[in-house]
Design an enzyme around this catalytic site. Structure first.
Site, PDB file in Angstrom:
ATOM      1  N   GLY A  46      43.856  31.812 -52.464  1.00  0.00           N
ATOM      2  CA  GLY A  46      43.208  31.151 -51.342  1.00  0.00           C
ATOM      3  C   GLY A  46      42.575  29.850 -51.789  1.00  0.00           C
ATOM      4  N   GLN A  51      36.786  22.786 -51.685  1.00  0.00           N
ATOM      5  CA  GLN A  51      37.200  22.867 -53.097  1.00  0.00           C
ATOM      6  C   GLN A  51      38.019  21.653 -53.521  1.00  0.00           C
ATOM      7  OE1 GLN A  51      38.737  27.110 -52.627  1.00  0.00           O
ATOM      8  NE2 GLN A  51      37.985  27.140 -54.714  1.00  0.00           N
ATOM      9  N   CYS A  95      37.411  32.879 -58.492  1.00  0.00           N
ATOM     10  CA  CYS A  95      37.497  31.668 -57.671  1.00  0.00           C
ATOM     11  C   CYS A  95      38.055  30.531 -58.515  1.00  0.00           C
ATOM     12  CB  CYS A  95      36.097  31.315 -57.168  1.00  0.00           C
ATOM     13  SG  CYS A  95      36.045  29.829 -56.164  1.00  0.00           S
ATOM     14  N   LEU A  96      38.924  29.730 -57.915  1.00  0.00           N
ATOM     15  CA  LEU A  96      39.501  28.584 -58.637  1.00  0.00           C
ATOM     16  C   LEU A  96      38.420  27.574 -59.036  1.00  0.00           C
ATOM     17  CD1 LEU A  96      42.658  28.010 -56.395  1.00  0.00           C
ATOM     18  CD2 LEU A  96      42.627  28.923 -58.731  1.00  0.00           C
ATOM     19  N   HIS A 137      36.081  35.459 -48.623  1.00  0.00           N
ATOM     20  CA  HIS A 137      35.750  34.541 -49.719  1.00  0.00           C
ATOM     21  C   HIS A 137      35.931  33.079 -49.273  1.00  0.00           C
ATOM     22  CE1 HIS A 137      35.949  33.371 -54.133  1.00  0.00           C
ATOM     23  NE2 HIS A 137      36.453  32.316 -53.542  1.00  0.00           N
ATOM     24  N   GLU A 138      37.063  32.791 -48.632  1.00  0.00           N
ATOM     25  CA  GLU A 138      37.350  31.408 -48.227  1.00  0.00           C
ATOM     26  C   GLU A 138      36.416  30.955 -47.105  1.00  0.00           C
ATOM     27  OE1 GLU A 138      39.058  29.800 -50.246  1.00  0.00           O
ATOM     28  OE2 GLU A 138      39.907  31.540 -51.255  1.00  0.00           O
ATOM     29  N   HIS A 141      33.177  29.799 -48.405  1.00  0.00           N
ATOM     30  CA  HIS A 141      33.208  28.420 -48.923  1.00  0.00           C
ATOM     31  C   HIS A 141      32.805  27.426 -47.833  1.00  0.00           C
ATOM     32  CE1 HIS A 141      34.657  28.442 -53.038  1.00  0.00           C
ATOM     33  NE2 HIS A 141      35.668  29.245 -52.745  1.00  0.00           N
TER      34      HIS A 141
HETATM   35 ZN    ZN Z   1      36.742  30.344 -54.089  1.00  0.00          ZN
END
Ligand code: ZN
Length: 166
Positions: A46, A51, A95-96, A137-138, A141
């Site tokens: 995701g 991000q 998470c990225l 999660h997304e 953000h």
């Molecule tokens: Zn994330």
């Protein structure tokens, strides 16, 4: 299309609430296409617009619950909202924007999300297990919340290995 740089934890952009998308124009489509390239090259499941440094309510979620002969695909969500939650799951999350770190996070086991597509048309989509976790999660953000705030505790690499074997 292009791969964009993924912003890492510590940057204030990731702690800022995102504004709704109001123009479903070429600029939005370029952002979404770039985010797709970025997600596909990252190996993540995701990605949220903040991000890549854009404070708009746009997220991508990889649907991984597909039949064995089916292909995973990316769901594009503009101005998404969770409208229904069901059950509970507790498991490792990463998470990225927080590379190499994982924490135990409790999320609903199933969610229904209402969103718009890239042309502004409304739809709802359901996610279970990893996909439900990813939606939550997304969407966090977009509120400027990272999973590290939600984690009951962070995991060390050995624990992650044994979790992954379940
Ligand atoms: Zn994330």
């Amino acid at each position: 299309m292009a791969i964009r740089n993924i912003i890492k934890k510590g940057d204030k952009t990731l702690e800022t609430r995102c504004r709704p998308v109001t123009e479903f124009d070429r600029r939005l489509h370029t952002l979404i296409d770039d985010m797709k390239d970025t997600l596909e090259s990252s190996g993540g499941v995701g990605l949220a617009a903040p991000q890549v440094g854009v404070l708009r309510r746009v997220v991508l979620v990889m649907e991984t619950n597909v039949p064995e002969d089916g292909e995973e695909y990316i769901i594009e969500l503009i101005n998404p909202e969770i409208i229904e939650v069901d059950g509970e799951q507790n498991g490792p999350e990463g998470c990225l924007s927080v590379p190499g770190q994982y924490g135990l996070v409790t999320r609903p086991n199933r969610v229904i999300v209402k969103a718009q597509d890239r042309f502004g048309k409304g739809f709802t989509v359901e996610g279970e297990q990893l996909t439900a976790r990813c939606f939550c999660h997304e969407l966090d953000h977009l509120e400027g919340i990272l999973f590290t705030e939600r984690a009951e505790r962070m995991l060390d690499p050995d624990e992650l290995k044994s979790e992954g074997e379940d």
